[in-house]
Design a protein around this motif. Structure first.
Motif, short mmCIF file in Angstrom:
data_model
loop_
_atom_site.label_atom_id
_atom_site.label_comp_id
_atom_site.label_asym_id
_atom_site.label_seq_id
_atom_site.Cartn_x
_atom_site.Cartn_y
_atom_site.Cartn_z
N HIS A 79 0.93 -1.25 0.05
CA HIS A 79 -0.04 -0.10 0.06
C HIS A 79 0.95 1.10 0.07
O HIS A 79 0.52 2.06 -0.84
N ALA A 83 1.09 3.67 -3.40
CA ALA A 83 0.75 5.10 -3.06
C ALA A 83 1.69 6.12 -3.55
O ALA A 83 1.27 7.25 -4.09
N THR A 86 2.02 5.59 -7.75
CA THR A 86 0.89 6.24 -8.42
C THR A 86 0.73 7.91 -8.30
O THR A 86 0.30 8.50 -9.21
N ALA A 87 1.19 8.45 -6.99
CA ALA A 87 1.11 9.89 -6.61
C ALA A 87 2.10 10.48 -7.76
O ALA A 87 2.04 11.79 -8.16
N ALA A 107 -8.68 -1.32 -2.46
CA ALA A 107 -8.05 -0.10 -2.12
C ALA A 107 -7.04 0.07 -2.96
O ALA A 107 -7.07 1.51 -3.73
N LEU A 108 -6.10 -0.64 -3.38
CA LEU A 108 -4.95 -0.21 -3.95
C LEU A 108 -5.40 -0.10 -5.66
O LEU A 108 -4.87 0.89 -6.41
N GLU A 110 -8.37 0.87 -6.64
CA GLU A 110 -9.04 2.16 -6.88
C GLU A 110 -7.99 3.12 -6.78
O GLU A 110 -8.20 4.22 -7.54
N LEU A 111 -7.15 3.36 -5.83
CA LEU A 111 -6.25 4.30 -5.84
C LEU A 111 -5.43 4.43 -7.26
O LEU A 111 -5.23 5.67 -7.47
N ARG A 114 -7.89 5.92 -9.81
CA ARG A 114 -8.21 7.38 -9.42
C ARG A 114 -6.99 8.17 -10.18
O ARG A 114 -7.38 9.26 -10.72
#
Length: 359
Positions: A79, A83, A86-87, A107-108, A110-111, A114
């Protein structure tokens, strides 16, 4: 087009096969390795001609500015790492098991969605040459109408007090082991070859008392197209093979025109209906790396997507289907009944965990 700059994150046992793959791909350069154990990372870097080593992910991302990150680390790190990548808009290949739980994997996914950043799961068994060849034969109609698939897992590495300690010692402590670590490969491969899963029934057990989780079991699959499947897993016994880890076991795919059999050395054998079995000749890949070069074939597939725009297999979203089946398997084993996937939601379903006596 310039070669893709790849940053590898992780220096554990399995990472060697992925760094070997990157070394062999002309359209990509693995430019650095990140790992807290920098001497281990440096040894890998020297072995595979990788120029730089870092002990911190953010420092590596700042310094090498990769086009792609290959995340080869345990689930509890996924995670935070995804994060960060992808940021920054950096496409990422994430090792399996994907995340710490189904909810974490969602959650990963969807992260990444997005952020509109590609996230691919490193699920390599479907890329083993024998399964790709089986897929080509199925698509060409060689097997006629499909009837069933079966795989008998027998790597022979799970006996005694020292089981798994030489390569992947954390296996001993995984509360979910056979299905989450190993059978998930064949959940994915069965879906690749046979289509989507409609229902499962599972019986799981632990044979070696020194480990925490299950190490043997049966999983029965019903596919949406009416075919069936059987995964018969037992990590303690081996099978006939010069290297039991090459295929990890033996497989059979049955259709109306005959039976395709995979032996322990990666050989494919075709038995036309009511006729003798004959060897099916094809390129089984190299003998000196994992699974006939499966890691490299997956990596080449990802590179081809960025170079030529070919569709990706096993995106994070697509891989969630495997994890839904995995969760249904554990629920079936816990409650002792068949689970239909259409009415099963891992995010809302509760069931008791499998419990094995402590030794």
């Amino acid at each position: 087009m310039a070669r893709l700059r790849v940053l590898g994150v992780g220096a554990g046992y399995f990472s060697q096969f992925q760094y070997l793959g990157w070394r062999n791909i002309a359209d990509a350069d693995c430019v650095a390795i990140v790992d807290r154990d920098q001497p281990k990372a440096r040894a890998l870097a020297d072995r595979y001609g990788i120029p730089a080593v870092y002990g911190d992910l953010d420092a590596a991302l700042d310094a090498v500015k990769p086009d792609l990150v290959d995340l080869i680390t345990p689930p509890e790190t996924h995670h935070a790492c995804v994060a960060r990548t992808t940021a920054r808009g950096i496409p990422t290949i994430c090792q399996k098991p994907f995340g710490t739980s189904y909810a974490d994997a969602v959650a990963l996914t969807e992260l990444a969605e997005r952020a509109r950043v590609p996230l691919v799961i490193h699920e390599n068994i479907r890329w083993q040459p024998w399964y790709r060849e089986a897929g080509r034969m199925i698509d060409a109609g060689k097997l006629g109408t499909l009837h069933s698939i079966a795989f008998r897992l027998r790597p022979g590495d799970g006996q005694g007090q020292d089981a798994y300690l030489e390569r992947q010692p954390y296996f001993q402590q995984m509360p979910r082991f056979l299905v989450k670590e190993t059978a998930i490969h064949w959940i994915d491969t069965f879906r690749f070859l046979m289509g989507e899963v409609a229902a499962v029934y599972a019986r799981l057990r632990r044979i070696n008392p020194v480990i925490a989780g299950e190490d043997a079991g049966y999983i029965v699959f019903e596919f949406e197209n009416g075919t069936t499947g059987l995964f018969d897993g037992n990590r303690l016994n081996d099978h006939v093979a010069s290297n039991p880890r090459r295929t990890m076991g033996e497989a059979w795919i049955e259709g109306s025109t005959g039976v395709l059999r995979l032996d322990g050395d990666g050989g494919l054998w075709w038995k036309p209906h009511q006729q003798p079995e004959v060897r099916h000749e094809y390129d089984r890949g190299p003998d000196d790396t994992f699974g006939g070069g499966a890691c490299e074939w997956l990596q080449r597939h990802v590179v081809a997507h960025f170079v030529s725009g070919t569709p990706l297999e096993n995106t994070g979203r697509a891989y969630l289907a495997n994890l839904r089946v995995q969760e249904a398997v554990y629920r079936s084993a816990a409650v002792g009944r068949r689970i239909e996937l259409a009415s099963f939601d891992p995010l809302t379903s509760t069931f008791p965990s499998l419990q094995f006596p402590k030794v």
